[in-house]
Design an enzyme around this catalytic site. Structure first.
Site, PDB file in Angstrom:
ATOM      1  CB  CYS A 160      35.132 -39.541 -51.644  1.00 51.53           C
ATOM      2  SG  CYS A 160      35.593 -40.873 -52.170  1.00 51.53           S
ATOM      3  CE  LYS A 179      35.588 -33.214 -45.306  1.00 53.22           C
ATOM      4  NZ  LYS A 179      36.410 -33.904 -46.845  1.00 53.22           N
ATOM      5  CG  ASN A 233      37.374 -28.469 -45.575  1.00 50.43           C
ATOM      6  OD1 ASN A 233      37.252 -29.455 -46.699  1.00 50.43           O
ATOM      7  ND2 ASN A 233      38.779 -28.276 -44.885  1.00 50.43           N
ATOM      8  N   GLY A 234      39.292 -26.049 -46.636  1.00 51.12           N
ATOM      9  CA  GLY A 234      39.656 -26.096 -48.204  1.00 51.12           C
ATOM     10  C   GLY A 234      41.021 -24.859 -47.983  1.00 51.12           C
ATOM     11  CG  ASP A 235      43.406 -24.777 -50.517  1.00 58.28           C
ATOM     12  OD1 ASP A 235      44.864 -24.687 -50.799  1.00 58.28           O
ATOM     13  OD2 ASP A 235      42.742 -24.724 -50.999  1.00 58.28           O
ATOM     14  N   GLY A 249      42.353 -29.813 -43.343  1.00 63.37           N
ATOM     15  CA  GLY A 249      43.190 -31.036 -43.663  1.00 63.37           C
ATOM     16  C   GLY A 249      44.311 -31.011 -43.799  1.00 63.37           C
ATOM     17  NE  ARG A 250      44.895 -29.678 -49.061  1.00 65.40           N
ATOM     18  CZ  ARG A 250      44.787 -29.393 -50.056  1.00 65.40           C
ATOM     19  NH1 ARG A 250      45.337 -28.611 -51.020  1.00 65.40           N
ATOM     20  NH2 ARG A 250      43.797 -28.330 -50.342  1.00 65.40           N
TER      21      ARG A 250
HETATM   22  C1  FMN Z   1      45.454 -38.399 -47.434  1.00 67.22           C
HETATM   23  C2  FMN Z   1      43.881 -37.633 -47.428  1.00 67.22           C
HETATM   24  C3  FMN Z   1      42.639 -38.435 -47.697  1.00 67.22           C
HETATM   25  C4  FMN Z   1      41.583 -37.695 -47.065  1.00 67.22           C
HETATM   26  N1  FMN Z   1      40.196 -38.272 -47.123  1.00 67.22           N
HETATM   27  C5  FMN Z   1      38.686 -37.816 -46.929  1.00 67.22           C
HETATM   28  C6  FMN Z   1      38.173 -39.318 -46.096  1.00 67.22           C
HETATM   29  O1  FMN Z   1      38.290 -40.251 -45.995  1.00 67.22           O
HETATM   30  N2  FMN Z   1      37.117 -38.649 -45.510  1.00 67.22           N
HETATM   31  C7  FMN Z   1      36.475 -36.638 -46.092  1.00 67.22           C
HETATM   32  O2  FMN Z   1      35.578 -36.234 -46.751  1.00 67.22           O
HETATM   33  N3  FMN Z   1      37.300 -36.104 -46.585  1.00 67.22           N
HETATM   34  C8  FMN Z   1      38.924 -36.827 -46.767  1.00 67.22           C
HETATM   35  N4  FMN Z   1      39.605 -35.958 -47.668  1.00 67.22           N
HETATM   36  C9  FMN Z   1      39.062 -34.418 -47.928  1.00 67.22           C
HETATM   37  C10 FMN Z   1      39.827 -33.564 -46.540  1.00 67.22           C
HETATM   38  O3  FMN Z   1      39.060 -33.810 -44.931  1.00 67.22           O
HETATM   39  C11 FMN Z   1      39.334 -32.111 -46.779  1.00 67.22           C
HETATM   40  O4  FMN Z   1      37.925 -32.169 -47.504  1.00 67.22           O
HETATM   41  C12 FMN Z   1      39.988 -31.721 -47.863  1.00 67.22           C
HETATM   42  O5  FMN Z   1      41.491 -32.300 -48.110  1.00 67.22           O
HETATM   43  C13 FMN Z   1      40.201 -29.999 -48.636  1.00 67.22           C
HETATM   44  O6  FMN Z   1      40.540 -29.221 -47.411  1.00 67.22           O
HETATM   45  P1  FMN Z   1      42.635 -28.948 -47.127  1.00 67.22           P
HETATM   46  O7  FMN Z   1      42.047 -28.020 -48.000  1.00 67.22           O
HETATM   47  O8  FMN Z   1      42.275 -28.070 -45.668  1.00 67.22           O
HETATM   48  O9  FMN Z   1      43.329 -30.118 -47.890  1.00 67.22           O
HETATM   49  C14 FMN Z   1      41.231 -36.563 -47.395  1.00 67.22           C
HETATM   50  C15 FMN Z   1      42.238 -35.843 -47.907  1.00 67.22           C
HETATM   51  C16 FMN Z   1      43.408 -36.005 -48.113  1.00 67.22           C
HETATM   52  C17 FMN Z   1      44.343 -34.980 -48.001  1.00 67.22           C
END
Ligand code: FMN
Length: 319
Positions: free
Chosen positions: A109, A148, A208-210, A232-233
């Site tokens: 976070c 994480k 994780n990531g992109d 995530g996204r």
């Molecule tokens: C709207 C939003 C809320 C998120 N909230 C959390 C969360 O509560 N806990 C956490 O570990 N990561 C949180 N993340 C991070 C995602 O879990 C992930 O690690 C991050 O978006 C990178 O992955 P991505 O490129 O697939 O989006 C959040 C991301 C987004 C976009």
């Protein structure tokens, strides 16, 4: 051997924890529509600095429905956010006693408020504090304990050390978002760190990531040898990704989005939420899935501008 190793089939896909999105109603819907996701995460529960979180609040946060749905419970991991001076031990005893099978600690976070209180990704910059927090967690969690992380706070200089501290503290699995805290979401996530973690650790590593497409999913697995992947996204953009990934493609993106939003709307109405909060939740979900549609940007703008649910769904149906 790590307890998580038995649970995770190589190539498993994880729906990432997302604050404000992955509440229990949302996760239940995802499980019904797209049961192909191997694991789903809750958004984080913040461990208080003083006192003990009452069980009924913990249940409300994580979703009491889970206790009547064994299949969901088995594939869910429960995330908490804490800091080194929070009342970790007593709260974890309560959480553990409630029978959550898998607790995940949020060490990524980036929020200033959280980091100032020595929580979230701050702990990646202070390995003594990190070690002491992990020890308290491990001592009090009888099920699976995962973390994480990002790849560091200011930079990546502590990365190898962070992985060693985590592994040495009895953690069962590591999820790695390939960016530092300082990077927030800038640039593209660097999967080299996931590969590096696989080289220096025996623990299951989730990349994780992109990861946006099935091709990305294959590419990160081939290049890093990670044990599973988390979106995530990408999962917000295509909640049906799990169907595509396991070779049973979903119908068109537009039909899928319409179906998903209207079902979610129905679930929120059933829960008795007010129109304004339902609209807010639906608006959160349209940030990514319309991007690739012809005139998708215009549709998104009009949906954001809608002031009530009738207008939101009229705009969507007319498209
Ligand atoms: C709207 C939003 C809320 C998120 N909230 C959390 C969360 O509560 N806990 C956490 O570990 N990561 C949180 N993340 C991070 C995602 O879990 C992930 O690690 C991050 O978006 C990178 O992955 P991505 O490129 O697939 O989006 C959040 C991301 C987004 C976009």
């Amino acid at each position: 051997m790590s307890k998580a190793r038995e649970l995770i089939t190589p190539g498993s896909i994880f729906f990432a924890p997302m604050e404000g999105v992955t509440n229990s109603i949302y996760r239940t819907l995802i499980q019904e529509l797209y049961p192909q996701w191997d694991f789903l995460a809750t958004d984080f529960l913040r461990i208080p600095h003083q006192g003990i979180y009452p069980e009924k609040h913990i249940l409300k946060h994580f979703g009491k429905e889970l206790f009547s749905n064994e299949e969901m419970k088995k594939k869910t991991f429960f995330q908490v956010l804490t800091s080194s001076n929070a009342n970790n031990s007593e709260n974890l005893k309560v959480i553990d006693g409630m029978g959550f099978p898998w607790i995940d600690l949020n060490l990524g976070c980036p929020s200033n408020t959280v980091c100032k209180k020595k929580g979230g990704s701050y702990l990646l910059s202070d390995l003594l504090e990190l070690k002491s927090v992990l020890e308290v967690f491990r001592k009090n969690i009888s099920g699976i304990f995962s973390v994480k992380i990002r790849v560091g706070f200011h930079d990546d200089s502590l990365f190898d050390e962070i992985i060693k501290v985590i592994e040495g503290s009895g953690v069962d699995l590591i999820i790695i978002h390939g960016r530092t805290r300082v990077q927030l979401y800038k640039g593209v996530a660097n999967w080299e760190y996931i590969k590096r973690a696989k080289e220096i650790s025996q623990l299951p590593i989730i990349g994780n990531g992109d990861i946006w497409t099935v091709k990305d999913a294959q590419s990160i697995q081939q290049s890093t040898l990670c044990d599973g992947i988390m979106l995530g996204r990408g999962a917000l953009k295509r909640p049906w990704f799990a169907r595509d990934y396991y070779g049973n493609p979903a119908p068109s993106a537009l039909d899928s989005v319409k179906q998903y939003l209207s079902l979610y709307h129905g679930r929120l109405v059933d829960k008795g939420l007010r129109e304004i909060s339902i609209l807010k939740q639906l608006k959160r979900l349209i940030r990514y899935p319309l991007d690739d549609l012809p005139r998708g940007a215009e549709l998104k703008k009009n949906l954001y501008l809608s002031q009530n649910l009738d207008s939101f769904f009229n705009i969507l149906q007319r498209y």
